[in-house]
Design a protein around this motif. Structure first.
Motif, PDB file in Angstrom:
ATOM      1  N   ASN A 110      26.132  51.383  67.246  1.00 51.44           N
ATOM      2  CA  ASN A 110      24.889  52.327  67.871  1.00 51.44           C
ATOM      3  C   ASN A 110      23.947  52.596  67.013  1.00 51.44           C
ATOM      4  O   ASN A 110      22.688  52.650  67.481  1.00 51.44           O
ATOM      5  CB  ASN A 110      25.848  53.416  68.527  1.00 51.44           C
ATOM      6  CG  ASN A 110      26.503  53.147  69.909  1.00 51.44           C
ATOM      7  OD1 ASN A 110      26.115  52.621  70.558  1.00 51.44           O
ATOM      8  ND2 ASN A 110      27.683  53.918  70.016  1.00 51.44           N
ATOM      9  N   TYR A 111      24.070  53.103  65.934  1.00 53.02           N
ATOM     10  CA  TYR A 111      23.218  53.303  65.005  1.00 53.02           C
ATOM     11  C   TYR A 111      21.794  52.166  65.363  1.00 53.02           C
ATOM     12  O   TYR A 111      20.699  52.772  64.988  1.00 53.02           O
ATOM     13  CB  TYR A 111      23.508  53.327  63.687  1.00 53.02           C
ATOM     14  CG  TYR A 111      22.462  53.855  62.550  1.00 53.02           C
ATOM     15  CD1 TYR A 111      21.837  54.940  62.689  1.00 53.02           C
ATOM     16  CD2 TYR A 111      21.975  52.893  61.812  1.00 53.02           C
ATOM     17  CE1 TYR A 111      20.747  55.345  61.851  1.00 53.02           C
ATOM     18  CE2 TYR A 111      21.049  53.409  60.669  1.00 53.02           C
ATOM     19  CZ  TYR A 111      20.279  54.490  61.201  1.00 53.02           C
ATOM     20  OH  TYR A 111      19.327  54.832  59.914  1.00 53.02           O
ATOM     21  N   VAL A 112      21.849  51.007  65.253  1.00 52.28           N
ATOM     22  CA  VAL A 112      20.887  50.200  65.336  1.00 52.28           C
ATOM     23  C   VAL A 112      20.411  49.595  66.676  1.00 52.28           C
ATOM     24  O   VAL A 112      19.539  48.773  66.953  1.00 52.28           O
ATOM     25  CB  VAL A 112      21.068  48.954  64.445  1.00 52.28           C
ATOM     26  CG1 VAL A 112      21.045  49.329  63.018  1.00 52.28           C
ATOM     27  CG2 VAL A 112      22.466  48.346  64.951  1.00 52.28           C
ATOM     28  N   LEU A 113      21.046  50.199  67.777  1.00 51.58           N
ATOM     29  CA  LEU A 113      20.957  49.839  69.060  1.00 51.58           C
ATOM     30  C   LEU A 113      19.723  50.751  69.792  1.00 51.58           C
ATOM     31  O   LEU A 113      19.808  52.034  69.568  1.00 51.58           O
ATOM     32  CB  LEU A 113      22.300  49.877  69.847  1.00 51.58           C
ATOM     33  CG  LEU A 113      23.353  49.060  69.815  1.00 51.58           C
ATOM     34  CD1 LEU A 113      24.301  49.100  70.799  1.00 51.58           C
ATOM     35  CD2 LEU A 113      22.648  47.622  69.633  1.00 51.58           C
ATOM     36  N   GLU A 114      19.021  50.252  70.586  1.00 52.33           N
ATOM     37  CA  GLU A 114      18.007  51.188  71.468  1.00 52.33           C
ATOM     38  C   GLU A 114      18.529  51.923  72.135  1.00 52.33           C
ATOM     39  O   GLU A 114      18.090  53.069  72.687  1.00 52.33           O
ATOM     40  CB  GLU A 114      16.900  50.029  72.039  1.00 52.33           C
ATOM     41  CG  GLU A 114      15.996  49.642  70.831  1.00 52.33           C
ATOM     42  CD  GLU A 114      14.751  48.489  71.490  1.00 52.33           C
ATOM     43  OE1 GLU A 114      14.691  48.710  72.591  1.00 52.33           O
ATOM     44  OE2 GLU A 114      14.278  48.099  70.780  1.00 52.33           O
ATOM     45  N   ASP A 115      19.586  51.476  72.731  1.00 58.95           N
ATOM     46  CA  ASP A 115      20.381  52.136  73.868  1.00 58.95           C
ATOM     47  C   ASP A 115      21.855  52.260  73.653  1.00 58.95           C
ATOM     48  O   ASP A 115      22.696  51.487  74.157  1.00 58.95           O
ATOM     49  CB  ASP A 115      20.375  51.420  75.364  1.00 58.95           C
ATOM     50  CG  ASP A 115      18.697  51.220  75.843  1.00 58.95           C
ATOM     51  OD1 ASP A 115      18.325  52.218  76.165  1.00 58.95           O
ATOM     52  OD2 ASP A 115      18.257  50.103  75.661  1.00 58.95           O
ATOM     53  N   PRO A 116      22.089  53.146  72.720  1.00 60.12           N
ATOM     54  CA  PRO A 116      23.610  53.546  72.334  1.00 60.12           C
ATOM     55  C   PRO A 116      24.345  53.936  73.382  1.00 60.12           C
ATOM     56  O   PRO A 116      24.035  54.460  74.383  1.00 60.12           O
ATOM     57  CB  PRO A 116      23.481  54.596  71.127  1.00 60.12           C
ATOM     58  CG  PRO A 116      22.243  55.223  71.436  1.00 60.12           C
ATOM     59  CD  PRO A 116      21.147  54.300  72.166  1.00 60.12           C
ATOM     60  N   GLN A 117      25.769  53.401  73.411  1.00 61.45           N
ATOM     61  CA  GLN A 117      26.744  54.106  74.246  1.00 61.45           C
ATOM     62  C   GLN A 117      27.663  54.639  73.534  1.00 61.45           C
ATOM     63  O   GLN A 117      28.022  54.503  72.364  1.00 61.45           O
ATOM     64  CB  GLN A 117      27.157  52.797  75.243  1.00 61.45           C
ATOM     65  CG  GLN A 117      25.901  52.211  75.744  1.00 61.45           C
ATOM     66  CD  GLN A 117      25.325  52.993  77.095  1.00 61.45           C
ATOM     67  OE1 GLN A 117      25.885  53.859  77.791  1.00 61.45           O
ATOM     68  NE2 GLN A 117      24.136  53.004  77.171  1.00 61.45           N
TER      69      GLN A 117
END
Length: 403
Positions: free
Chosen positions: A317-324
């Protein structure tokens, strides 16, 4: 024996049992008592005189009484230092021409009990205010400036949230305090500028110590190099300062927090470097609640010990624009240095701001052979398992609990 001269009698007219020796000792005791009494009197006198001199000095510092009229004009940022008295604050205001004289502020403050509640930090005042207007202003919420609260688990960059909302990152929050005062503010720093400075400024100018600079020398992207180095807490930032100065003041205070928690010794006791311990602590912070920190730390250590991949959703999630909350197969299939499903070992940098509780837990993991965990209770606590079969049952329990 005839003793008409009284050479062998004490004050009561009786012959002392110890003779001349005892008489000398009695005289010495009397002299010592007189010296102690005199010394005590001198000490009391010095205290009284000192107090009077201090009071006189304060009065002299306040100077004569002059006062402006009205609510003032423009903006003036002043700093209240820890331990400042009302007269010290008044002197600062007078020196910055917020009030015409320190006395004007002190006299206006006499009838305002809120003045004793002023906390250290920066305050947004106006030039040429009356003493009463300055008192009303400094005790109001709108006067507080440059106060930034960093919470455990926060990251440098902004992140999108469900529903189109944005979770502001640390750099955006630091930038926002430079615009205190609304439309009258000048020289505001935006989040992009703060990010640029955090990414490109020499680490020495930002006050980053050698051990941390060495740890982040090979980060995959410079914009992540300060991640995890700003610990949670309240920071007081001068709104008119340049971005480099703001980041330096915050980082220096944060490294002070690390020294206070004993990071160097904690790390040496574990065999990890200080930067490695911060990386582990950030994972602990991001994956569990405080009650589970030491157990999460143990799972991480147990996996590292056998070169088992950490497989943590928080690093994906750290590198995602939309973390889940939970990642899917597509997210976990993405290649990259932060994909702990694809790579073994720690991610190259911390992934969030670790609290001191997380740092202590990382240095002192709970005893156990767990290698798996999953949030399984609605209160946020996790179930910890030694085998994958046990872990599957814990996942089923989480499903039953609606977690």
């Amino acid at each position: 024996m005839n003793d008409d001269l009284g050479l062998f009698t004490d004050d009561a007219g009786e012959t002392p049992r110890g003779g001349r020796k005892q008489e000398r000792e009695r005289l010495q005791r009397r002299r010592r008592r007189r010296v102690v009494t005199a010394s005590s009197g001198v000490l009391v006198l010095l205290i009284v005189v000192g107090g009077a001199c201090y009071g006189l000095l304060q009065l002299l510092r306040l100077g004569g009484y002059e006062d402006y009229e009205g609510g003032g004009e423009g903006q003036v940022v002043i700093e209240v230092q820890r331990g400042d008295t009302t007269s010290a604050i008044a002197t600062t205001l007078s020196e910055r021409d917020v009030v015409a004289s320190a006395k004007a502020f002190v006299e206006a403050a006499e009838d305002n009990s809120e003045i004793t509640g002023i906390q250290p930090g920066f305050y947004l005042m106006r030039a040429k205010m009356s003493g009463e207007a300055a008192v009303r202003r400094i005790v109001s919420d709108e006067a507080r400036a440059g106060r930034v609260e960093i919470r455990g688990g926060m990251q440098l960059a902004d992140h999108n949230l469900p529903g189109g909302k944005v979770k502001k990152g640390i750099l955006t929050r630091l930038a926002e305090v430079t615009c205190t005062g609304g439309e009258e503010s000048s020289g505001c720093v935006d989040g992009e500028r703060m990010t640029e400075v955090a990414t490109r400024a020499p680490l020495s100018e930002l006050g980053v110590p050698d051990w941390a600079a060495e740890g982040i020398s090979d980060v995959p992207h410079p914009r992540r190099r300060l991640e995890g180095l700003i610990l949670p807490g309240i920071y007081h930032v001068e709104p008119t300062a340049a971005p480099v100065e703001i980041l330096r003041s915050v980082l220096e205070e944060s490294f002070g927090k690390m020294r206070a928690v004993g990071l160097s010794k904690l790390a040496s006791d574990t065999g990890h470097s200080r930067y490695e311990l911060i990386r582990i602590a950030s994972l602990v912070q991001s994956e569990g609640i405080t009650e589970d920190f030491d157990k999460v730390a143990r799972v991480i250590e147990n996996r590292l010990a056998i070169d088992m991949r950490l497989e943590l959703d928080s690093t994906i999630n750290y590198v995602l624009e939309d973390p889940q909350l939970y990642t899917d197969d597509e997210d976990r299939a993405r290649k990259g240095p932060y994909n702990t499903y694809d790579r073994s070992g720690l991610p190259p940098t911390p992934i969030s701001a670790p609290s001191t509780a997380a740092i202590k837990a990382a240095a002192n993991p709970a005893e156990g052979d767990w290698k798996y965990f999953v949030k399984c209770h609605k209160d946020g606590t996790s179930c910890f398992s030694e085998t994958f079969e046990q872990h599957k049952k814990a996942q089923q329990k989480a499903d039953r609990n609606g977690v």
